[in-house]
Design a protein around this motif. Sequence first.
Motif, PDB file in Angstrom:
ATOM      1  N   MET A 114       0.843  -1.185   0.000  1.00  0.00           N
ATOM      2  CA  MET A 114       0.000   0.000   0.000  1.00  0.00           C
ATOM      3  C   MET A 114       0.888   1.249   0.000  1.00  0.00           C
ATOM      4  O   MET A 114       1.793   1.362   0.809  1.00  0.00           O
ATOM      5  N   ILE A 115       0.614   2.147  -0.899  1.00  0.00           N
ATOM      6  CA  ILE A 115       1.403   3.373  -1.016  1.00  0.00           C
ATOM      7  C   ILE A 115       1.034   4.334   0.111  1.00  0.00           C
ATOM      8  O   ILE A 115      -0.136   4.613   0.355  1.00  0.00           O
ATOM      9  N   GLN A 116       2.043   4.854   0.781  1.00  0.00           N
ATOM     10  CA  GLN A 116       1.840   5.799   1.876  1.00  0.00           C
ATOM     11  C   GLN A 116       2.033   7.253   1.429  1.00  0.00           C
ATOM     12  O   GLN A 116       1.595   8.165   2.114  1.00  0.00           O
ATOM     13  N   ASN A 117       2.671   7.469   0.299  1.00  0.00           N
ATOM     14  CA  ASN A 117       3.000   8.818  -0.163  1.00  0.00           C
ATOM     15  C   ASN A 117       1.728   9.558  -0.593  1.00  0.00           C
ATOM     16  O   ASN A 117       1.014   9.114  -1.497  1.00  0.00           O
ATOM     17  N   GLU A 118       1.455  10.689   0.049  1.00  0.00           N
ATOM     18  CA  GLU A 118       0.226  11.447  -0.219  1.00  0.00           C
ATOM     19  C   GLU A 118       0.208  12.040  -1.628  1.00  0.00           C
ATOM     20  O   GLU A 118      -0.851  12.111  -2.256  1.00  0.00           O
ATOM     21  N   THR A 119       1.349  12.476  -2.130  1.00  0.00           N
ATOM     22  CA  THR A 119       1.408  13.020  -3.498  1.00  0.00           C
ATOM     23  C   THR A 119       1.033  11.939  -4.503  1.00  0.00           C
ATOM     24  O   THR A 119       0.254  12.181  -5.423  1.00  0.00           O
ATOM     25  N   VAL A 120       1.560  10.756  -4.324  1.00  0.00           N
ATOM     26  CA  VAL A 120       1.242   9.634  -5.217  1.00  0.00           C
ATOM     27  C   VAL A 120      -0.254   9.320  -5.158  1.00  0.00           C
ATOM     28  O   VAL A 120      -0.903   9.131  -6.188  1.00  0.00           O
TER      29      VAL A 120
ATOM     30  N   LEU B  79      -4.707  16.823 -14.201  1.00  0.00           N
ATOM     31  CA  LEU B  79      -3.644  16.618 -13.218  1.00  0.00           C
ATOM     32  C   LEU B  79      -3.007  17.949 -12.834  1.00  0.00           C
ATOM     33  O   LEU B  79      -2.836  18.248 -11.647  1.00  0.00           O
ATOM     34  N   ASP B  80      -2.665  18.754 -13.819  1.00  0.00           N
ATOM     35  CA  ASP B  80      -2.017  20.043 -13.570  1.00  0.00           C
ATOM     36  C   ASP B  80      -2.907  20.938 -12.697  1.00  0.00           C
ATOM     37  O   ASP B  80      -2.447  21.514 -11.708  1.00  0.00           O
ATOM     38  N   GLU B  81      -4.170  21.008 -13.042  1.00  0.00           N
ATOM     39  CA  GLU B  81      -5.120  21.835 -12.282  1.00  0.00           C
ATOM     40  C   GLU B  81      -5.285  21.321 -10.841  1.00  0.00           C
ATOM     41  O   GLU B  81      -5.253  22.101  -9.883  1.00  0.00           O
TER      42      GLU B  81
ATOM     43  N   ALA C 123      -3.743  21.869  -5.002  1.00  0.00           N
ATOM     44  CA  ALA C 123      -3.183  21.239  -3.803  1.00  0.00           C
ATOM     45  C   ALA C 123      -1.869  21.901  -3.377  1.00  0.00           C
ATOM     46  O   ALA C 123      -1.254  21.482  -2.396  1.00  0.00           O
ATOM     47  N   GLY C 124      -1.425  22.904  -4.133  1.00  0.00           N
ATOM     48  CA  GLY C 124      -0.199  23.612  -3.795  1.00  0.00           C
ATOM     49  C   GLY C 124       1.067  22.944  -4.291  1.00  0.00           C
ATOM     50  O   GLY C 124       2.161  23.262  -3.833  1.00  0.00           O
ATOM     51  N   VAL C 125       0.939  22.023  -5.232  1.00  0.00           N
ATOM     52  CA  VAL C 125       2.093  21.312  -5.784  1.00  0.00           C
ATOM     53  C   VAL C 125       2.239  21.705  -7.250  1.00  0.00           C
ATOM     54  O   VAL C 125       1.352  21.455  -8.061  1.00  0.00           O
ATOM     55  N   VAL C 126       3.358  22.347  -7.563  1.00  0.00           N
ATOM     56  CA  VAL C 126       3.590  22.824  -8.922  1.00  0.00           C
ATOM     57  C   VAL C 126       4.664  21.956  -9.577  1.00  0.00           C
ATOM     58  O   VAL C 126       5.681  21.630  -8.952  1.00  0.00           O
TER      59      VAL C 126
ATOM     60  N   ILE D  37       3.385  12.292 -22.136  1.00  0.00           N
ATOM     61  CA  ILE D  37       3.588  13.502 -21.345  1.00  0.00           C
ATOM     62  C   ILE D  37       4.247  13.085 -20.039  1.00  0.00           C
ATOM     63  O   ILE D  37       3.749  12.204 -19.329  1.00  0.00           O
ATOM     64  N   ALA D  38       5.390  13.703 -19.736  1.00  0.00           N
ATOM     65  CA  ALA D  38       6.101  13.448 -18.490  1.00  0.00           C
ATOM     66  C   ALA D  38       6.030  14.711 -17.635  1.00  0.00           C
ATOM     67  O   ALA D  38       6.348  15.799 -18.110  1.00  0.00           O
ATOM     68  N   VAL D  39       5.595  14.547 -16.391  1.00  0.00           N
ATOM     69  CA  VAL D  39       5.439  15.671 -15.471  1.00  0.00           C
ATOM     70  C   VAL D  39       6.256  15.366 -14.209  1.00  0.00           C
ATOM     71  O   VAL D  39       6.032  14.353 -13.554  1.00  0.00           O
ATOM     72  N   ASP D  40       7.193  16.251 -13.900  1.00  0.00           N
ATOM     73  CA  ASP D  40       8.106  16.062 -12.777  1.00  0.00           C
ATOM     74  C   ASP D  40       7.626  16.857 -11.571  1.00  0.00           C
ATOM     75  O   ASP D  40       7.616  18.090 -11.596  1.00  0.00           O
ATOM     76  N   TYR D  41       7.231  16.143 -10.529  1.00  0.00           N
ATOM     77  CA  TYR D  41       6.831  16.772  -9.268  1.00  0.00           C
ATOM     78  C   TYR D  41       7.890  16.563  -8.186  1.00  0.00           C
ATOM     79  O   TYR D  41       7.591  16.587  -7.005  1.00  0.00           O
ATOM     80  N   GLY D  42       9.133  16.385  -8.593  1.00  0.00           N
ATOM     81  CA  GLY D  42      10.220  16.188  -7.639  1.00  0.00           C
ATOM     82  C   GLY D  42      10.325  14.745  -7.227  1.00  0.00           C
ATOM     83  O   GLY D  42      10.989  13.952  -7.885  1.00  0.00           O
TER      84      GLY D  42
END
Length: 115
Positions: free
Chosen positions: A1-7, A55-57, A62-65, A78-83
């Motif tokens: 189970m994934i714990q990462n909130e961004t994921v 996704l972008d919107e 959520a405050g993540v750019v 499309i590849a989007v890098d959120y760190g």
Amino acid sequence: MIQNETVKTICKCLADKKAEDIKIVDIKGMTDIADYFVVCSGRSMPQVKALYDHLDETMEKAGVVALRCEGVREGRWIAVDYGEVIVHIFHKDARQVYALDVLWSNGTNVQSYEE
């Protein structure tokens, strides 16, 4: 189970727009570029672009750019890098060619997203 909130946020957002075959690839310790890949497919180039737009919107609200984004104009990959998380939104045909979720698999680090 994934714990990462961004994921979790990314996967739910993509599922809400009917992304297909959402996979989470845990790449911690395999590379320094990110901790996770989220890989999914769209049935057409317009859907791939719509998945990205949603996704972008959602992430901006959520405050993540995104740090970087590639492939929006073409709409095949499309590849989007959120760190810590890099999202790969593929046209279904392109996904079969690149097979990132298979390429980065070590046998235990890939899981399907289930709502």
